[in-house]
Design a protein around this motif. Structure first.
Motif, short mmCIF file in Angstrom:
data_model
loop_
_atom_site.label_atom_id
_atom_site.label_comp_id
_atom_site.label_asym_id
_atom_site.label_seq_id
_atom_site.Cartn_x
_atom_site.Cartn_y
_atom_site.Cartn_z
N TRP A 169 0.83 -1.25 -0.10
CA TRP A 169 -0.13 -0.14 -0.03
C TRP A 169 0.87 1.30 -0.16
CZ3 TRP A 169 -5.42 -0.43 -0.25
CH2 TRP A 169 -5.82 -1.71 -0.15
N ARG A 170 0.47 2.15 -0.76
CA ARG A 170 0.94 3.63 -0.85
C ARG A 170 -0.11 4.59 -0.30
NH1 ARG A 170 3.72 0.13 -1.29
NH2 ARG A 170 5.23 -0.61 -2.76
N ARG A 171 0.53 5.67 0.59
CA ARG A 171 -0.38 6.58 1.03
C ARG A 171 0.07 7.80 -0.01
NH1 ARG A 171 -3.54 8.54 4.75
NH2 ARG A 171 -3.36 10.87 5.17
N ILE A 172 -1.27 8.17 -0.89
CA ILE A 172 -0.84 9.43 -1.76
C ILE A 172 -1.71 10.51 -1.45
CG2 ILE A 172 -0.49 7.84 -3.48
CD1 ILE A 172 -3.49 8.23 -4.45
N ILE A 173 -1.43 11.72 -1.83
CA ILE A 173 -2.23 12.71 -1.76
C ILE A 173 -2.38 13.61 -3.18
CG2 ILE A 173 -1.69 13.32 0.58
CD1 ILE A 173 0.22 15.20 -0.37
N ASP A 174 -3.32 14.15 -3.38
CA ASP A 174 -3.46 15.02 -4.80
C ASP A 174 -2.91 16.42 -4.41
OD1 ASP A 174 -5.58 15.86 -3.42
OD2 ASP A 174 -7.39 15.58 -4.85
N ARG A 175 -3.34 17.19 -5.39
CA ARG A 175 -2.62 18.70 -5.29
C ARG A 175 -3.47 19.50 -4.23
NH1 ARG A 175 -5.37 22.01 -10.32
NH2 ARG A 175 -7.59 20.91 -10.18
N ASP A 176 -4.58 19.01 -3.94
CA ASP A 176 -5.29 19.74 -2.80
C ASP A 176 -5.00 19.08 -1.73
OD1 ASP A 176 -6.67 21.37 -4.58
OD2 ASP A 176 -8.02 19.80 -5.16
N GLY A 177 -4.37 18.26 -1.30
CA GLY A 177 -4.03 17.57 -0.11
C GLY A 177 -4.78 16.52 0.22
N ALA A 178 -5.62 15.99 -0.63
CA ALA A 178 -6.68 15.01 -0.22
C ALA A 178 -6.13 13.68 -0.69
CB ALA A 178 -8.16 15.19 -1.09
N GLY A 179 -6.47 12.55 0.11
CA GLY A 179 -5.83 11.30 -0.33
C GLY A 179 -6.10 10.36 0.81
N GLY A 180 -5.24 9.46 0.78
CA GLY A 180 -5.29 8.31 1.66
C GLY A 180 -4.51 7.04 1.06
N TRP A 181 -5.03 5.68 1.43
CA TRP A 181 -3.95 4.63 1.11
C TRP A 181 -4.62 4.06 -0.35
CZ3 TRP A 181 0.50 3.38 3.51
CH2 TRP A 181 0.82 4.22 4.68
N VAL A 182 -3.63 3.62 -1.01
CA VAL A 182 -4.10 2.77 -2.42
C VAL A 182 -3.21 1.69 -2.48
CG1 VAL A 182 -4.92 4.76 -3.53
CG2 VAL A 182 -2.73 4.18 -4.02
N HIS A 183 -3.80 0.62 -3.18
CA HIS A 183 -2.97 -0.71 -3.45
C HIS A 183 -1.93 -0.22 -4.82
CE1 HIS A 183 -1.92 -4.58 -4.57
NE2 HIS A 183 -2.06 -5.15 -3.46
N TYR A 184 -0.60 -0.69 -4.48
CA TYR A 184 0.34 -0.22 -5.45
C TYR A 184 0.12 -0.42 -6.94
CZ TYR A 184 2.11 -4.89 -6.37
OH TYR A 184 2.39 -6.22 -6.75
N THR A 185 -0.61 -1.57 -7.11
CA THR A 185 -1.16 -1.81 -8.65
C THR A 185 -1.87 -0.73 -9.58
OG1 THR A 185 -3.03 -2.91 -7.69
CG2 THR A 185 -0.88 -4.52 -8.07
N LEU A 186 -2.39 0.09 -8.43
CA LEU A 186 -3.30 1.09 -9.21
C LEU A 186 -2.38 2.45 -9.62
CD1 LEU A 186 -6.25 1.28 -6.57
CD2 LEU A 186 -6.06 0.01 -8.81
N LEU A 187 -1.18 2.32 -9.28
CA LEU A 187 -0.13 3.40 -9.66
C LEU A 187 0.65 3.12 -10.60
CD1 LEU A 187 0.40 4.61 -5.81
CD2 LEU A 187 -1.19 5.50 -7.25
N SER A 188 1.35 4.18 -11.35
CA SER A 188 2.25 4.14 -12.22
C SER A 188 3.43 4.90 -12.08
CB SER A 188 1.52 4.19 -13.74
OG SER A 188 2.64 4.22 -14.69
N GLY A 189 4.75 4.39 -12.53
CA GLY A 189 5.81 5.47 -12.44
C GLY A 189 5.93 6.52 -13.59
#
Length: 206
Positions: free
Chosen positions: A117-137
């Protein structure tokens, strides 16, 4: 006398917000009617000084850090790989979904790691935890300026190829100090980093 311009329309990065009144209610999309566009620059437009608004500042993370799982820098920018990405309150599928990002390629910032899991935030600071398979480099950025000029080369004296409206998402091709080459909607060119979120001001990308 005015020349009609054809605009390529892009949907805004979609974000859904979970209702907080009940734990059993599914996240609902937050309504929006705005659009974002890339507008070709007319031939009569002369190069002008860049007046892009400053990008939304990144959250401050103190000191150089490395992810405990990947060893990659924390914080770092990545992008949403899936068309829908559930964002949870904690690093497991048993945690409640608070947000649903509904736009592929949207840039986000990884600020913590835990297992898969990775904790992410968007440009407004909103976010939380997502599974790493949902993210790309793959690196992308979102335009934060109004009608951001896209130049033929990294120079405000160069020809303006097009202008990108606020909230256009673009692929990052390369970046040097103060400038990034982007591609979106069939247009490719250079923009000031100050008009983007998803890249550090002094970041070098080859």
């Amino acid at each position: 006398m005015a020349t009609a311009l054809t605009a390529l329309i892009f949907a805004l990065p979609g974000i859904a917000l979970a209702e907080t009144s009940t734990a059993t209610q599914a996240p609902q999309p937050r309504p929006t009617s705005a659009t974002a566009a890339l507008v070709p620059a007319p031939q009569s437009v002369q190069p002008a000084e860049d007046t892009a608004e400053s990008a939304v500042p990144s959250p401050q993370i103190t000191g150089p850090q490395r992810g405990s799982v990947t060893g990659f820098p924390i914080p770092r920018f990545v992008s949403i790989k899936a068309s829908e990405a559930n964002v949870r309150r904690g690093p497991s599928r048993s945690h409640r979904i608070d947000w649903v990002f509904q736009r592929r390629n949207m840039p986000v910032m990884v600020v913590a790691e835990h297992g898969h899991w990775r904790r992410i935030i968007d440009r407004d600071g909103a976010g939380g935890w997502v599974h790493y398979t949902l993210l790309s480099g793959e690196r992308t950025a979102i335009v934060t300026a109004e009608m951001l000029p896209i130049y033929t080369r990294p120079d405000t004296g160069a020809t303006i190829r097009a202008r990108a409206e606020r909230d256009v998402i673009a692929e990052l091709r390369q970046c040097q100090t103060g400038w990034c080459e982007i591609e979106a909607g069939g247009f490719r060119g250079w923009v000031a980093v100050s008009g983007l979120w998803g890249v550090d001001p002094d970041e070098q990308i080859d």
